[in-house]
Design a protein around this motif. Structure first.
Motif, PDB file in Angstrom:
ATOM      1  N   ASN A 179       0.760  -1.325  -0.255  1.00 44.29           N
ATOM      2  CA  ASN A 179       0.184   0.123   0.080  1.00 44.29           C
ATOM      3  C   ASN A 179       1.553   1.087   0.102  1.00 44.29           C
ATOM      4  O   ASN A 179       1.748   1.588  -0.033  1.00 44.29           O
ATOM      5  N   ALA A 180       0.280   2.454  -0.087  1.00 43.87           N
ATOM      6  CA  ALA A 180       1.073   3.804   0.324  1.00 43.87           C
ATOM      7  C   ALA A 180      -0.302   4.366   0.643  1.00 43.87           C
ATOM      8  O   ALA A 180      -1.394   4.542   0.704  1.00 43.87           O
ATOM      9  N   VAL A 181       0.747   5.190   1.694  1.00 44.20           N
ATOM     10  CA  VAL A 181       0.543   6.686   2.039  1.00 44.20           C
ATOM     11  C   VAL A 181       0.678   7.828   1.015  1.00 44.20           C
ATOM     12  O   VAL A 181       2.109   8.145   1.629  1.00 44.20           O
ATOM     13  N   CYS A 182      -0.101   8.629   1.005  1.00 45.52           N
ATOM     14  CA  CYS A 182      -0.040   9.756   0.168  1.00 45.52           C
ATOM     15  C   CYS A 182       0.140  11.518   2.039  1.00 45.52           C
ATOM     16  O   CYS A 182      -1.553  11.586   1.843  1.00 45.52           O
ATOM     17  N   PRO A 183       0.422  11.440   1.963  1.00 43.84           N
ATOM     18  CA  PRO A 183       0.629  12.914   2.987  1.00 43.84           C
ATOM     19  C   PRO A 183       0.539  14.152   2.067  1.00 43.84           C
ATOM     20  O   PRO A 183       0.768  14.162   0.787  1.00 43.84           O
ATOM     21  N   GLY A 184      -0.755  15.241   2.473  1.00 41.01           N
ATOM     22  CA  GLY A 184      -0.252  16.469   1.862  1.00 41.01           C
ATOM     23  C   GLY A 184       0.800  16.850   2.518  1.00 41.01           C
ATOM     24  O   GLY A 184       1.834  16.499   2.536  1.00 41.01           O
ATOM     25  N   PHE A 185       0.474  18.440   2.004  1.00 46.25           N
ATOM     26  CA  PHE A 185       2.072  18.954   2.384  1.00 46.25           C
ATOM     27  C   PHE A 185       2.257  18.774   4.415  1.00 46.25           C
ATOM     28  O   PHE A 185       1.152  19.083   5.145  1.00 46.25           O
ATOM     29  N   ALA A 186       3.255  18.454   4.670  1.00 47.72           N
ATOM     30  CA  ALA A 186       3.512  17.611   5.803  1.00 47.72           C
ATOM     31  C   ALA A 186       3.914  18.518   6.421  1.00 47.72           C
ATOM     32  O   ALA A 186       5.263  19.265   6.122  1.00 47.72           O
ATOM     33  N   ASP A 187       4.117  18.903   8.114  1.00 49.03           N
ATOM     34  CA  ASP A 187       5.336  20.045   8.595  1.00 49.03           C
ATOM     35  C   ASP A 187       6.305  18.987   8.928  1.00 49.03           C
ATOM     36  O   ASP A 187       6.997  18.653  10.137  1.00 49.03           O
ATOM     37  N   THR A 188       7.652  19.036   7.835  1.00 52.65           N
ATOM     38  CA  THR A 188       8.737  18.343   8.001  1.00 52.65           C
ATOM     39  C   THR A 188       9.953  19.394   7.620  1.00 52.65           C
ATOM     40  O   THR A 188       9.631  20.429   6.591  1.00 52.65           O
ATOM     41  N   ASP A 189      11.266  18.930   7.683  1.00 50.87           N
ATOM     42  CA  ASP A 189      11.930  19.720   6.958  1.00 50.87           C
ATOM     43  C   ASP A 189      12.354  19.420   5.264  1.00 50.87           C
ATOM     44  O   ASP A 189      12.355  20.470   4.574  1.00 50.87           O
ATOM     45  N   LEU A 190      11.659  18.849   4.981  1.00 49.64           N
ATOM     46  CA  LEU A 190      11.267  18.069   3.360  1.00 49.64           C
ATOM     47  C   LEU A 190      10.422  19.742   2.652  1.00 49.64           C
ATOM     48  O   LEU A 190      10.743  20.440   1.769  1.00 49.64           O
ATOM     49  N   VAL A 191       9.102  20.294   3.457  1.00 45.11           N
ATOM     50  CA  VAL A 191       8.925  20.656   2.836  1.00 45.11           C
ATOM     51  C   VAL A 191       9.167  22.465   3.201  1.00 45.11           C
ATOM     52  O   VAL A 191       9.529  23.237   2.870  1.00 45.11           O
ATOM     53  N   THR A 192      10.005  22.555   4.450  1.00 42.59           N
ATOM     54  CA  THR A 192      10.772  23.870   4.435  1.00 42.59           C
ATOM     55  C   THR A 192      11.528  24.308   3.894  1.00 42.59           C
ATOM     56  O   THR A 192      11.838  24.812   3.575  1.00 42.59           O
ATOM     57  N   ARG A 193      12.178  23.279   3.135  1.00 47.27           N
ATOM     58  CA  ARG A 193      13.522  23.246   1.995  1.00 47.27           C
ATOM     59  C   ARG A 193      12.838  23.705   0.795  1.00 47.27           C
ATOM     60  O   ARG A 193      13.166  24.297   0.303  1.00 47.27           O
ATOM     61  N   SER A 194      11.500  22.812   0.416  1.00 42.83           N
ATOM     62  CA  SER A 194      10.695  23.145  -0.612  1.00 42.83           C
ATOM     63  C   SER A 194      10.671  24.632  -0.825  1.00 42.83           C
ATOM     64  O   SER A 194      10.221  25.666  -1.654  1.00 42.83           O
ATOM     65  N   LEU A 195      10.038  25.382   0.536  1.00 43.64           N
ATOM     66  CA  LEU A 195       9.689  26.613   0.773  1.00 43.64           C
ATOM     67  C   LEU A 195      10.443  27.415   0.554  1.00 43.64           C
ATOM     68  O   LEU A 195      10.761  27.895  -0.210  1.00 43.64           O
ATOM     69  N   ASP A 196      12.356  26.920   0.905  1.00 42.72           N
ATOM     70  CA  ASP A 196      13.168  27.375   0.718  1.00 42.72           C
ATOM     71  C   ASP A 196      13.449  27.680  -1.420  1.00 42.72           C
ATOM     72  O   ASP A 196      13.215  29.384  -1.894  1.00 42.72           O
ATOM     73  N   GLU A 197      13.403  26.470  -1.296  1.00 40.69           N
ATOM     74  CA  GLU A 197      13.658  26.703  -3.153  1.00 40.69           C
ATOM     75  C   GLU A 197      12.334  27.595  -4.179  1.00 40.69           C
ATOM     76  O   GLU A 197      13.002  28.115  -4.644  1.00 40.69           O
ATOM     77  N   ILE A 198      11.227  27.378  -3.536  1.00 36.78           N
ATOM     78  CA  ILE A 198      10.236  27.916  -4.044  1.00 36.78           C
ATOM     79  C   ILE A 198      10.004  29.884  -3.872  1.00 36.78           C
ATOM     80  O   ILE A 198      10.186  30.387  -4.426  1.00 36.78           O
ATOM     81  N   VAL A 199      10.087  29.698  -2.817  1.00 33.01           N
ATOM     82  CA  VAL A 199      11.194  30.872  -2.261  1.00 33.01           C
ATOM     83  C   VAL A 199      12.091  31.993  -3.447  1.00 33.01           C
ATOM     84  O   VAL A 199      12.585  32.990  -4.145  1.00 33.01           O
ATOM     85  N   ARG A 200      13.264  30.814  -3.463  1.00 30.15           N
ATOM     86  CA  ARG A 200      14.298  31.183  -4.672  1.00 30.15           C
ATOM     87  C   ARG A 200      14.077  30.901  -5.992  1.00 30.15           C
ATOM     88  O   ARG A 200      14.398  31.859  -6.871  1.00 30.15           O
ATOM     89  N   ASN A 201      13.569  30.799  -6.005  1.00 29.19           N
ATOM     90  CA  ASN A 201      13.278  30.225  -7.280  1.00 29.19           C
ATOM     91  C   ASN A 201      11.246  31.031  -8.696  1.00 29.19           C
ATOM     92  O   ASN A 201      12.066  31.100  -9.202  1.00 29.19           O
ATOM     93  N   THR A 202      10.954  31.441  -7.421  1.00 30.78           N
ATOM     94  CA  THR A 202      10.022  32.228  -7.977  1.00 30.78           C
ATOM     95  C   THR A 202       9.972  33.992  -7.472  1.00 30.78           C
ATOM     96  O   THR A 202       9.334  34.494  -7.952  1.00 30.78           O
ATOM     97  N   GLY A 203      10.615  34.344  -6.528  1.00 29.19           N
ATOM     98  CA  GLY A 203      10.648  35.272  -6.454  1.00 29.19           C
ATOM     99  C   GLY A 203       9.886  36.141  -5.217  1.00 29.19           C
ATOM    100  O   GLY A 203       9.839  36.667  -4.198  1.00 29.19           O
ATOM    101  N   ARG A 204       9.150  34.856  -4.872  1.00 30.87           N
ATOM    102  CA  ARG A 204       8.038  34.968  -3.709  1.00 30.87           C
ATOM    103  C   ARG A 204       8.136  35.095  -2.398  1.00 30.87           C
ATOM    104  O   ARG A 204       9.159  34.652  -2.069  1.00 30.87           O
ATOM    105  N   SER A 205       7.118  35.763  -1.872  1.00 23.73           N
ATOM    106  CA  SER A 205       7.287  35.860  -0.066  1.00 23.73           C
ATOM    107  C   SER A 205       7.404  34.337   0.229  1.00 23.73           C
ATOM    108  O   SER A 205       7.049  34.163   0.014  1.00 23.73           O
ATOM    109  N   ARG A 206       8.026  34.193   1.758  1.00 23.11           N
ATOM    110  CA  ARG A 206       8.104  33.356   2.217  1.00 23.11           C
ATOM    111  C   ARG A 206       6.360  33.033   2.830  1.00 23.11           C
ATOM    112  O   ARG A 206       6.208  31.859   2.654  1.00 23.11           O
ATOM    113  N   GLN A 207       6.171  34.096   3.403  1.00 21.13           N
ATOM    114  CA  GLN A 207       4.704  34.088   3.410  1.00 21.13           C
ATOM    115  C   GLN A 207       3.771  33.886   2.199  1.00 21.13           C
ATOM    116  O   GLN A 207       2.529  32.453   2.665  1.00 21.13           O
ATOM    117  N   ASP A 208       4.078  33.981   1.385  1.00 23.83           N
ATOM    118  CA  ASP A 208       3.025  33.474  -0.085  1.00 23.83           C
ATOM    119  C   ASP A 208       2.999  31.959  -0.405  1.00 23.83           C
ATOM    120  O   ASP A 208       2.590  31.455  -0.784  1.00 23.83           O
TER     121      ASP A 208
END
Length: 255
Positions: A179-208
């Protein structure tokens, strides 16, 4: 525990040193399983053992088939046959599609898909011989739908669900469930890194960027790793024996 005690079972959790993987390891150990956590960082893995959330660790990159197989053989020799496998290791690359290179797609495939393949190929044969096994891949809602800026990651996670569904049919009469479990966006360091990449690559603010992630969840929040762990715990239990080939979303109603 809803699925019954896991005493007498040896569980292997890949990517088990942090985030969702560590929460899963702790939940399995609390339910009585003997737990081995596998990852690349020996110090971080040992911290999980020292915290009482696992009983041993193995150091390997899930992308390295031979190293994985060798470490899994060693863990089985030391702590007993592995009959619960949680293939959790993974990562995401966040870039606009036109800036996502072929190497990004290959890297996401190697880690998120072949990492699962290598773990399963190293454990499934022995599970089938014993007539019992539980395999759970930690996928993502990105395997059930699309998201902008993570095309390579979404493609890989869709592939994981295809693997799970096909393998479940192959193993349906062997005592092994897949089976698989499919989490949505979770409170993990992976999501923290994803936020950093979104900010860096799109120019959006971290809160956005954070608002973009949480708006997908009808509950308006990030998923807790412990909530994902509870779903895995149930799928590993004796009472989930008729559940196979499923993709269980842990996402606040997102999908």
């Amino acid at each position: 525990m809803a699925g019954g005690s896991l005493a007498g079972h040896h569980a292997l959790v890949t990517g088990g040193s942090r985030g969702i993987g560590r929460a899963i390891a702790a939940a399995l150990a609390a339910a009585g399983a003997t737990v081995t956590v596998l990852g690349r960082d020996a110090e971080a893995l040992d911290a999980v053992v020292q915290a009482g959330e696992a009983h041993g660790f193995a150091v390997a990159d899930v992308q390295d088939r031979d190293a994985m197989a060798a470490q899994i053989r060693l863990a089985a020799a030391e702590r007993g046959p592995i009959d619960l496998l949680v293939a959790n290791a993974g990562a995401a690359v966040s870039k606009p599609f036109l800036r996502t290179a072929p190497d990004d797609f290959a890297g996401m495939w190697s880690l998120n898909v072949m990492g699962v393949v290598h773990a399963v190929q190293a454990t499934l044969g022995a599970m089938q011989q014993r007539g019992f096994g539980r395999i759970v891949a930690v996928a993502s809602t990105a395997g059930l739908k699309g998201y902008p800026y993570v095309t390579a990651y979404c493609a890989a996670k869709h592939a994981v669900l295809g693997l799970v569904r096909s393998l479940a049919l192959e193993t349906a009469r062997t005592g092994v469930t897949v089976n698989a479990v499919c989490p949505g966006f979770a409170d993990t360091d992976l999501v923290t890194r994803s936020l950093d990449e979104i900010v860096r690559n799109t120019g959006r603010s971290r809160q956005d960027a954070l608002s973009e992630l949480t708006r997908h969840n009808p509950q308006g929040r990030l998923v807790a790793p412990s909530e994902v762990a509870d779903a895995v715990l149930w799928l590993c239990g004796e009472r989930a024996g008729s559940v196979t080939g499923q993709a269980v979303a842990v996402a606040g109603g997102e999908v």
